[in-house]
Design a protein around this motif. Sequence first.
Motif, short mmCIF file in Angstrom:
data_model
loop_
_atom_site.label_atom_id
_atom_site.label_comp_id
_atom_site.label_asym_id
_atom_site.label_seq_id
_atom_site.Cartn_x
_atom_site.Cartn_y
_atom_site.Cartn_z
N LEU A 187 0.86 -1.17 0.00
CA LEU A 187 0.00 0.00 0.00
C LEU A 187 0.91 1.23 0.00
CD1 LEU A 187 -2.56 -1.07 2.77
CD2 LEU A 187 -2.86 -1.22 0.30
N PRO A 188 0.96 1.97 -1.12
CA PRO A 188 1.80 3.17 -1.14
C PRO A 188 1.28 4.22 -0.14
CG PRO A 188 1.12 2.51 -3.35
CD PRO A 188 0.30 1.71 -2.40
N VAL A 189 2.22 4.94 0.46
CA VAL A 189 1.88 6.02 1.38
C VAL A 189 2.36 7.32 0.75
CG1 VAL A 189 2.15 6.97 3.70
CG2 VAL A 189 2.15 4.48 3.36
N ASP A 190 1.42 8.20 0.45
CA ASP A 190 1.75 9.46 -0.22
C ASP A 190 2.47 10.37 0.77
OD1 ASP A 190 1.66 12.09 -1.35
OD2 ASP A 190 0.02 11.42 -2.64
N PRO A 191 3.73 10.74 0.48
CA PRO A 191 4.46 11.59 1.43
C PRO A 191 3.90 13.00 1.54
CG PRO A 191 5.72 11.30 -0.59
CD PRO A 191 4.55 10.39 -0.69
N ALA A 192 3.13 13.43 0.52
CA ALA A 192 2.56 14.78 0.55
C ALA A 192 1.27 14.84 1.35
CB ALA A 192 2.32 15.27 -0.87
N THR A 193 0.44 13.81 1.22
CA THR A 193 -0.89 13.84 1.87
C THR A 193 -1.02 12.88 3.05
OG1 THR A 193 -1.79 12.10 0.45
CG2 THR A 193 -1.92 14.38 -0.37
N ASP A 194 -0.02 11.96 3.19
CA ASP A 194 -0.04 10.93 4.24
C ASP A 194 -1.18 9.94 4.06
OD1 ASP A 194 2.20 11.83 5.88
OD2 ASP A 194 0.93 13.57 6.30
N GLU A 195 -1.75 9.89 2.85
CA GLU A 195 -2.80 8.92 2.58
C GLU A 195 -2.19 7.55 2.28
OE1 GLU A 195 -6.41 10.04 0.32
OE2 GLU A 195 -5.26 11.87 -0.12
N VAL A 196 -2.88 6.52 2.77
CA VAL A 196 -2.48 5.14 2.48
C VAL A 196 -3.38 4.67 1.35
CG1 VAL A 196 -2.22 2.82 3.41
CG2 VAL A 196 -1.84 4.81 4.89
N TYR A 197 -2.78 4.45 0.16
CA TYR A 197 -3.56 4.15 -1.03
C TYR A 197 -3.79 2.64 -1.20
CZ TYR A 197 -2.50 8.92 -2.63
OH TYR A 197 -2.39 10.29 -2.76
N GLN A 198 -5.00 2.29 -1.56
CA GLN A 198 -5.28 0.93 -2.01
C GLN A 198 -5.49 1.03 -3.52
OE1 GLN A 198 -7.36 -1.92 0.16
NE2 GLN A 198 -7.64 -0.68 1.98
N VAL A 199 -4.39 0.89 -4.24
CA VAL A 199 -4.39 1.10 -5.69
C VAL A 199 -3.65 -0.05 -6.37
CG1 VAL A 199 -4.56 3.62 -5.58
CG2 VAL A 199 -2.32 2.52 -5.45
N PRO A 200 -3.90 -0.25 -7.66
CA PRO A 200 -3.20 -1.32 -8.39
C PRO A 200 -1.70 -1.06 -8.47
CG PRO A 200 -5.13 -0.56 -9.60
CD PRO A 200 -4.90 0.43 -8.51
N VAL A 201 -0.91 -2.12 -8.28
CA VAL A 201 0.53 -2.07 -8.52
C VAL A 201 0.77 -2.70 -9.88
CG1 VAL A 201 2.78 -2.95 -7.80
CG2 VAL A 201 1.16 -2.07 -6.10
N ILE A 202 1.39 -1.95 -10.79
CA ILE A 202 1.51 -2.44 -12.17
C ILE A 202 2.92 -2.92 -12.50
CG2 ILE A 202 -0.40 -1.04 -13.00
CD1 ILE A 202 1.58 1.02 -14.00
N ALA A 203 3.89 -2.67 -11.58
CA ALA A 203 5.24 -3.17 -11.83
C ALA A 203 6.00 -3.23 -10.51
CB ALA A 203 5.98 -2.28 -12.83
N THR A 204 6.91 -4.18 -10.43
CA THR A 204 7.77 -4.29 -9.26
C THR A 204 9.21 -4.45 -9.72
OG1 THR A 204 7.64 -6.71 -9.11
CG2 THR A 204 5.93 -5.44 -7.96
N ASP A 205 10.14 -3.96 -8.93
CA ASP A 205 11.57 -4.09 -9.25
C ASP A 205 12.31 -4.37 -7.94
OD1 ASP A 205 14.27 -3.76 -9.91
OD2 ASP A 205 13.79 -2.34 -11.51
N ALA A 206 12.58 -5.64 -7.69
CA ALA A 206 13.24 -6.02 -6.44
C ALA A 206 14.66 -5.47 -6.37
CB ALA A 206 13.24 -7.54 -6.29
N ALA A 207 15.33 -5.40 -7.51
CA ALA A 207 16.71 -4.89 -7.51
C ALA A 207 16.75 -3.43 -7.10
CB ALA A 207 17.32 -5.08 -8.90
N LYS A 208 15.80 -2.64 -7.59
CA LYS A 208 15.74 -1.22 -7.22
C LYS A 208 15.00 -1.00 -5.90
CE LYS A 208 14.59 1.74 -10.38
NZ LYS A 208 13.81 2.36 -11.48
N GLY A 209 14.23 -2.00 -5.48
CA GLY A 209 13.44 -1.86 -4.26
C GLY A 209 12.26 -0.94 -4.44
N THR A 210 11.62 -0.99 -5.63
CA THR A 210 10.52 -0.07 -5.92
C THR A 210 9.32 -0.81 -6.50
OG1 THR A 210 11.28 0.40 -8.19
CG2 THR A 210 12.11 1.82 -6.41
N ILE A 211 8.20 -0.13 -6.45
CA ILE A 211 7.00 -0.56 -7.16
C ILE A 211 6.51 0.62 -8.00
CG2 ILE A 211 6.29 -2.24 -5.42
CD1 ILE A 211 4.21 -0.14 -4.44
N VAL A 212 5.71 0.32 -8.99
CA VAL A 212 5.02 1.36 -9.75
C VAL A 212 3.53 1.13 -9.54
CG1 VAL A 212 4.56 2.34 -12.03
CG2 VAL A 212 6.86 1.48 -11.48
#
Length: 528
Positions: A187-212
């Motif tokens: 669940l992404p956490v928006d650093p600007a609004t502090d909202e916890v989003y329940q949204v689709p994750v369309i890509a993951t990159d374990a090497a970079k440690g990120t999601i899109v």
Amino acid sequence: MSTLGELALEAKAWPFEEARKILKRYESAPPEKGYILFETGYGPSGLPHIGTFGEVLRTTMVRRAFELMSDIPTKLLAFSDDMDGLRKVPDNVPNKDTLQAALGKRLTKVPDPFGTHDSFGHHNNARLRAFLDGFGFEYEFASSTDYYFSGRFDDALIRVLEEYEAVQKIMLPSLRDERRATYSPFLPVDPATDEVYQVPVIATDAAKGTIVYRREDGEEVETPVTGGRCKLQWKPDWGMRWAALGVDYEMSGKDLIDSVRLSTRICQALGGRSPETLTYELFLDDKGEKISKSKGNGLSMDDWLAYGPNESLSLFMFQKPKTAKKLYFDVIPKNVDDYLTFLSKIGEEEPAKQLENPVWHIHEGKPPVERPKLSFSILLNLAAVCNTEDKAVLWGFISRYASDASPDSDPYLDRLVGHAIRYYQDFVKPHKAYKAPDETDRAALTALRAALADMPADADAEAIQTQVYEIGKAHAYENLRDWFKALYQILLGQDQGPRMGSFFALYGLSETIALIDRALAGEDLSAA
């Protein structure tokens, strides 16, 4: 190991059975982390409640049982899920508009409706700690926000990213079709609004440690999963936490059986060892229906502690945790008296028997030496015949019955007197229904009056009880139970009551004779 510790290895009380599961877990070698970790979880979107107390108390009982059997150090972690987003406004808070406007934000960024702390999450965490401290629990507090933002969970979150598909395979079959289509453990956490989003994750990159992920407006955003920029859905979060912290023991309610199963599989998929668990039954209301916080059909901590001491609530929690139990006002008196009975026995019991006594677990092996001189049921019935809200009136009878007792010398008994008066006024008095004596009753009561009049004023309870028995047997009752029921209904206005010899001794023979005279004369005994 001490002799008591050796006895604990065979003790049958459920905390020892649970503790032996942990002992077996490390029979080949102690934990690498150097201690056994017990955990309890708390969702700070609401205030601490009676279930919170029960979970921490029961876990502490298992912890103390383990400590008797092993020298491995232990910790109890009270973990607050305060990174969760606020999904709905609780009913029992002020200033609901401030919460309504903050729906979706993580709890440690939701304004405190009470105006006393930095956030609603901080307020409820403080309430939890005060709550646990008030009962003397030994624990370490943990904040999900602190753990996520400090990086303590970073390695475990990368591990979830590496095992993303494995986690999805565990979770997706448990979801409805609609949710399955967009579900992600992150669940992404928006650093600007502090909202916890329940949204689709369309890509993951374990090497970079990120999601899109894709925002509701369609924008695609890449974000790290570490450093508080993401949190996990609660079942993956639970499994991740077990793996990251090396949790050895955690209990939970029957309603979370599937969640435990899924979190266990996730923990194992991440390379962790899932904890030993206990599933406890849920509480029922007075109609036998499951208690619901939203319905308000249960009993709160404040409710119980207004009418009974905390040891009676601890006994209720100790007894048969795997059995569904009614949690309502009418269970309080029995639990108070059962606690007093167990307390009266433990000093005379052999060590092995003491380990089976609930009082040993309630007081962590150090039960109080002083024992109250009177049962709660006796005090309730004294309150009934006195029909008073004044503790001093009851103490007038108690001090005459036990000359060495006083509010100052026996503060616990004084607390019981207060509880008994409140319980009588609120729950007994409104339902009293006195029976008029029939011909059989009148003959027996007349004989009882005469017998009591012939006894010395300081006759003890056993001598009085013998007379009550003999008179019941000498009159036309089918059995003694009918005789005692008649006494309860005629003199006390209820179907059940105390041991009459003890009650008459406490109330006083002259006062008892006067009470019988009033009943025989047809007077209203509900009036003092």
